[in-house]
Design a protein around this motif. Structure first.
Motif, mmCIF file in Angstrom:
data_model
loop_
_atom_site.group_PDB
_atom_site.id
_atom_site.type_symbol
_atom_site.label_atom_id
_atom_site.label_comp_id
_atom_site.label_asym_id
_atom_site.label_seq_id
_atom_site.Cartn_x
_atom_site.Cartn_y
_atom_site.Cartn_z
ATOM 1 N N GLY A 149 1.402 -1.306 0.408
ATOM 2 C CA GLY A 149 -0.367 0.258 0.536
ATOM 3 C C GLY A 149 1.300 0.887 0.481
ATOM 4 N N VAL A 150 2.417 1.461 -0.171
ATOM 5 C CA VAL A 150 2.741 2.231 -0.252
ATOM 6 C C VAL A 150 3.052 3.154 -1.394
ATOM 7 C CG1 VAL A 150 4.982 2.916 0.194
ATOM 8 C CG2 VAL A 150 4.613 1.290 1.742
ATOM 9 N N THR A 151 3.535 4.338 -1.182
ATOM 10 C CA THR A 151 2.975 4.880 -2.802
ATOM 11 C C THR A 151 3.797 5.862 -2.752
ATOM 12 O OG1 THR A 151 1.405 6.378 -1.693
ATOM 13 C CG2 THR A 151 0.343 4.595 -3.236
ATOM 14 N N ALA A 152 4.443 6.247 -2.471
ATOM 15 C CA ALA A 152 5.646 7.485 -1.891
ATOM 16 C C ALA A 152 6.616 7.916 -0.993
ATOM 17 C CB ALA A 152 5.292 8.815 -1.731
ATOM 18 N N VAL A 153 8.189 7.251 -0.879
ATOM 19 C CA VAL A 153 8.660 6.825 -0.237
ATOM 20 C C VAL A 153 10.008 8.398 -0.445
ATOM 21 C CG1 VAL A 153 9.143 3.985 -0.787
ATOM 22 C CG2 VAL A 153 10.308 5.746 -1.762
ATOM 23 N N HIS A 154 10.696 8.310 0.821
ATOM 24 C CA HIS A 154 11.869 9.337 0.429
ATOM 25 C C HIS A 154 12.990 8.364 0.788
ATOM 26 C CE1 HIS A 154 13.716 12.785 3.444
ATOM 27 N NE2 HIS A 154 13.860 12.912 2.820
ATOM 28 N N ALA A 155 13.051 8.932 -0.216
ATOM 29 C CA ALA A 155 14.749 7.985 -0.046
ATOM 30 C C ALA A 155 15.930 8.595 0.902
ATOM 31 C CB ALA A 155 14.993 8.020 -2.051
ATOM 32 N N MET A 156 16.264 8.047 1.414
ATOM 33 C CA MET A 156 17.660 9.000 2.170
ATOM 34 C C MET A 156 19.059 8.534 1.249
ATOM 35 S SD MET A 156 15.525 9.348 5.850
ATOM 36 C CE MET A 156 16.374 10.769 6.064
#
Length: 439
Positions: A106-113
């Protein structure tokens, strides 16, 4: 299907968990050109528009992970205590299977760190999970504010002090590195301001200051153009960075992990700092032994904008379960718990005007569940990004790789070592016998 495509659809007869405007039963959601166009009852389907019958299902905003390391090919540029000049947006990899697996949760956006090897690390990138595109730039969430990774405690002191015998070796050394960097950036900014003013004068013949990308980036932090996301655990260090930021007039700050945040929750709220925490994960190294599963609830009740993150490709797929734990440890309401993985991480990333809740005009980033998403029986059925179905449980092929390598057995992004945070990926060579000999 391309990364920037926008979809149209009608989701019919669902229980809609808007997060910000309550729960609506037997309600439809109309999507036009990738945006939520209407939320209401008995909406007629425009001709030719895809219809999803969500009778008996729960519709919620797409889940946002404020701390991840998927979809990028490099995590730690560990060669200096300060690497503000590097940028995760330069190493986005749209082919990693972890992207599709996250959609399955259900994930649609991530903060790629960037990682946490440095007191001041590299800039991060906010991504939408537009699985199917081969274009790395199409993964980037257009218009998302710039962010950067800072780190306190054991990680930067181990890498630089213990590993290379340079500052910082101690926690006070970490503070020194950050203060000196901001002071240097302030001087750099003042020199450029003076040059730009003086060169307007007739006859001015002075030279411009030497361009420095590291100092340019740090100056943009001082100007409020970049949000700091700081890896942290201990309350004393969190309080230290609050004081440093106050001294330099910095207001945009979110702490990551922040296991002892519950000790300084009023101070975090007064500053306006965010907190992005694990639900119940600690004790994987010495500085993370003091924690509590009530952390997220205590921070929330004290008025801190709080999110629950994964820092892990596997845990990312279960963030709705992680959020649900706050109802056992803290008795948060459904909306408070869901906010931890939707609107609150959106606020921390500066994208809450676009996503994080189901409201007319926002991006159609949506997850549809069988059973309530905070229930242990909740199962994602559809994950939708910009109005396009990117995950469909009923039509999930056995192999979703975009480029198939017949020799590939395992996806290494899913098999990271458990028992530690993943912010130190790529630095293992610093702690081998050979590196110990360099001390």
């Amino acid at each position: 299907m391309f990364g920037q495509d926008k979809g149209n659809m009608l989701i019919k007869n669902a229980t809609v968990l808007t997060v910000t405007k309550g729960t609506l039963t037997e309600t439809d959601v109309l999507v036009k050109d990738g945006k939520i166009a209407q939320i209401g009852k008995s909406i007629a389907a425009p001709q030719g528009v895809k219809v999803i019958d969500a009778t008996g299902l729960f519709v919620m905003p797409g889940i946002i992970d404020a701390h991840s390391h998927i979809a990028i090919d490099g995590i730690n540029e560990a060669t200096s205590p300060v690497t503000a000049e590097v940028f995760e947006g330069d190493v986005v990899n749209p082919l990693q299977m972890g992207i599709y697996r996250a959609l399955g949760g259900g994930v649609t956006a991530v903060h790629a760190m960037h990682g946490s090897a440095n007191a001041i690390g590299g800039q991060c990138e906010t991504l939408k999970l537009r699985w199917g595109t081969f274009d790395a730039d199409a993964m980037k969430m257009e218009g998302a504010p710039r962010t950067i990774k800072f780190a306190l405690g054991e990680n930067p002191t181990r890498v630089h002090g213990e590993g290379n015998n340079i500052v910082p070796r101690t926690r006070m050394g970490v503070e020194f590195v950050i203060r000196k960097s901001f002071s240097d950036a302030k001087k750099y900014m003042e020199d450029w301001d003076a040059y730009n003013k003086n060169r307007q004068a007739p006859g001015f013949r002075g030279a411009a200051p030497v361009y420095n990308l590291r100092l340019e980036t740090l100056a943009d932090i001082l100007k409020g153009n970049i949000i700091i996301h700081c890896h942290s655990y201990r309350a004393d260090e969190i309080f230290m960075l609050l004081k440093v930021c106050k001294d330099f007039g910095i207001k945009r700050l979110t702490f990551q992990h922040v296991n002892e945040g519950f000790k300084v929750a009023p101070e975090l709220a007064a500053f306006g700092a965010g907190a992005s925490v694990f639900s119940d994960w600690w004790a994987y190294k010495f500085e993370v032994y003091y924690s509590t599963a009530y952390n997220a609830a205590i921070l929330t009740k004290n008025g801190v904008v709080t999110s629950i993150n994964s820092d892990d490709a596997e845990m990312m797929r279960h963030l709705y379960h992680e959020a649900g734990k706050t109802q056992k440890y803290g008795q948060l309401t459904d909306e408070e718990a869901l906010a931890l993985i939707t609107i609150n991480p959106a606020k921390q990333l500066g994208i809450d005007a676009r996503t994080g809740s189901l409201e007319v005009g926002k991006d159609a980033d949506i997850a549809i569940f069988k059973n309530h998403p905070l229930s242990i029986y909740g199962v994602p059925q559809f994950t939708i990004v910009d109005g396009i179905v990117r995950f469909d449980r009923a039509n999930d092929p056995a192999d979703m790789r975009l480029l198939v390598d017949p020799k590939q057995n395992l996806d290494e992004t899913m098999f990271s070592e458990k028992g530690r945070d993943n912010c130190m990926d790529g630095t293992e060579f610093l702690f081998t016998d050979n590196s110990q000999g360099k001390k």
